[in-house]
Write a protein that holds these residues in place. Structure first.
Motif, PDB file in Angstrom:
ATOM      1  N   ASN A   1      42.702  37.076  77.092  1.00  0.00           N
ATOM      2  CA  ASN A   1      42.447  36.765  75.683  1.00  0.00           C
ATOM      3  C   ASN A   1      43.713  36.768  74.839  1.00  0.00           C
ATOM      4  O   ASN A   1      43.850  35.970  73.919  1.00  0.00           O
ATOM      5  CB  ASN A   1      41.444  37.754  75.088  1.00  0.00           C
ATOM      6  CG  ASN A   1      40.094  37.637  75.743  1.00  0.00           C
ATOM      7  OD1 ASN A   1      39.591  36.541  75.939  1.00  0.00           O
ATOM      8  ND2 ASN A   1      39.506  38.755  76.095  1.00  0.00           N
ATOM      9  N   THR A   2      44.648  37.667  75.150  1.00  0.00           N
ATOM     10  CA  THR A   2      45.833  37.810  74.316  1.00  0.00           C
ATOM     11  C   THR A   2      47.122  37.383  75.014  1.00  0.00           C
ATOM     12  O   THR A   2      48.123  37.153  74.361  1.00  0.00           O
ATOM     13  CB  THR A   2      46.012  39.273  73.870  1.00  0.00           C
ATOM     14  OG1 THR A   2      46.252  40.081  75.031  1.00  0.00           O
ATOM     15  CG2 THR A   2      44.794  39.775  73.131  1.00  0.00           C
ATOM     16  N   GLY A   3      47.112  37.343  76.356  1.00  0.00           N
ATOM     17  CA  GLY A   3      48.313  37.043  77.116  1.00  0.00           C
ATOM     18  C   GLY A   3      49.175  38.262  77.345  1.00  0.00           C
ATOM     19  O   GLY A   3      50.217  38.182  77.988  1.00  0.00           O
ATOM     20  N   THR A   4      48.772  39.406  76.834  1.00  0.00           N
ATOM     21  CA  THR A   4      49.531  40.641  76.974  1.00  0.00           C
ATOM     22  C   THR A   4      49.551  41.086  78.432  1.00  0.00           C
ATOM     23  O   THR A   4      48.518  41.103  79.102  1.00  0.00           O
ATOM     24  CB  THR A   4      48.909  41.761  76.119  1.00  0.00           C
ATOM     25  OG1 THR A   4      48.877  41.334  74.763  1.00  0.00           O
ATOM     26  CG2 THR A   4      49.691  43.051  76.244  1.00  0.00           C
ATOM     27  N   ILE A   5      50.735  41.464  78.915  1.00  0.00           N
ATOM     28  CA  ILE A   5      50.856  41.972  80.265  1.00  0.00           C
ATOM     29  C   ILE A   5      50.375  43.429  80.259  1.00  0.00           C
ATOM     30  O   ILE A   5      50.934  44.267  79.566  1.00  0.00           O
ATOM     31  CB  ILE A   5      52.305  41.884  80.779  1.00  0.00           C
ATOM     32  CG1 ILE A   5      52.823  40.445  80.678  1.00  0.00           C
ATOM     33  CG2 ILE A   5      52.412  42.420  82.192  1.00  0.00           C
ATOM     34  CD1 ILE A   5      51.981  39.424  81.399  1.00  0.00           C
ATOM     35  N   ILE A   6      49.354  43.707  81.047  1.00  0.00           N
ATOM     36  CA  ILE A   6      48.773  45.046  81.106  1.00  0.00           C
ATOM     37  C   ILE A   6      49.528  45.915  82.110  1.00  0.00           C
ATOM     38  O   ILE A   6      49.739  47.095  81.870  1.00  0.00           O
ATOM     39  CB  ILE A   6      47.283  44.961  81.477  1.00  0.00           C
ATOM     40  CG1 ILE A   6      46.517  44.248  80.374  1.00  0.00           C
ATOM     41  CG2 ILE A   6      46.705  46.355  81.726  1.00  0.00           C
ATOM     42  CD1 ILE A   6      45.070  43.949  80.707  1.00  0.00           C
ATOM     43  N   ASP A   7      49.956  45.307  83.219  1.00  0.00           N
ATOM     44  CA  ASP A   7      50.648  46.083  84.251  1.00  0.00           C
ATOM     45  C   ASP A   7      51.549  45.168  85.068  1.00  0.00           C
ATOM     46  O   ASP A   7      51.246  43.995  85.261  1.00  0.00           O
ATOM     47  CB  ASP A   7      49.621  46.746  85.172  1.00  0.00           C
ATOM     48  CG  ASP A   7      50.177  47.873  86.009  1.00  0.00           C
ATOM     49  OD1 ASP A   7      51.364  48.235  85.813  1.00  0.00           O
ATOM     50  OD2 ASP A   7      49.446  48.401  86.857  1.00  0.00           O
ATOM     51  N   VAL A   8      52.679  45.714  85.516  1.00  0.00           N
ATOM     52  CA  VAL A   8      53.597  45.055  86.454  1.00  0.00           C
ATOM     53  C   VAL A   8      53.958  46.101  87.492  1.00  0.00           C
ATOM     54  O   VAL A   8      54.256  47.238  87.141  1.00  0.00           O
ATOM     55  CB  VAL A   8      54.889  44.561  85.751  1.00  0.00           C
ATOM     56  CG1 VAL A   8      55.844  43.952  86.782  1.00  0.00           C
ATOM     57  CG2 VAL A   8      54.579  43.567  84.666  1.00  0.00           C
ATOM     58  N   TYR A   9      53.916  45.716  88.758  1.00  0.00           N
ATOM     59  CA  TYR A   9      54.232  46.668  89.827  1.00  0.00           C
ATOM     60  C   TYR A   9      54.817  45.945  91.026  1.00  0.00           C
ATOM     61  O   TYR A   9      54.614  44.743  91.210  1.00  0.00           O
ATOM     62  CB  TYR A   9      52.969  47.461  90.228  1.00  0.00           C
ATOM     63  CG  TYR A   9      51.756  46.594  90.489  1.00  0.00           C
ATOM     64  CD1 TYR A   9      51.491  46.101  91.768  1.00  0.00           C
ATOM     65  CD2 TYR A   9      50.890  46.255  89.461  1.00  0.00           C
ATOM     66  CE1 TYR A   9      50.394  45.288  92.010  1.00  0.00           C
ATOM     67  CE2 TYR A   9      49.787  45.448  89.694  1.00  0.00           C
ATOM     68  CZ  TYR A   9      49.545  44.984  90.972  1.00  0.00           C
ATOM     69  OH  TYR A   9      48.453  44.175  91.195  1.00  0.00           O
TER      70      TYR A   9
END
Length: 103
Positions: A93-101
């Motif tokens: 919905n927002t394009g916000t990155i929630i997690d990167v690993y």
């Protein structure tokens, strides 16, 4: 009372309400391709990218207070002379990155 004017007013109000709902209030999602380009642009700041992917089918995601739909994707890049693979989760919905690993 003029019934024709009343019915026309009710019809116009219903049509306007329908348009407002569908064009202004309905849930809109960001394209997975746009999200992938944004992630690639961020990673390019730290060095070259070998490859990237994104799963274009949105998936339900719930973790603690976060309850949304997300895209999963990945980036392969060169860091400190080595090829490294990262995966990410982005809010649809927002394009916000929630997690990167690291994968």
């Amino acid at each position: 009372m003029n019934w024709k004017a009343f019915i026309a007013g009710v019809g116009a109000g219903a049509a306007a309400g329908h348009l407002v709902y569908h064009y202004l209030l309905s849930d809109k999602t960001i394209s997975g391709d746009v999200i992938l380009e944004n992630v690639k642009d961020s990673f390019k700041q730290d060095g070259p990218i070998e490859g990237s992917w994104i799963q274009l089918k949105k998936q339900h995601y719930k973790k603690f207070a976060i309850d949304t739909f997300v895209y999963h994707g990945g980036i392969t890049c060169i860091r400190e002379g080595e090829k490294k693979q990262f995966e990410f989760i982005a809010d649809a919905n927002t394009g916000t990155i929630i997690d990167v690993y690291l994968a």
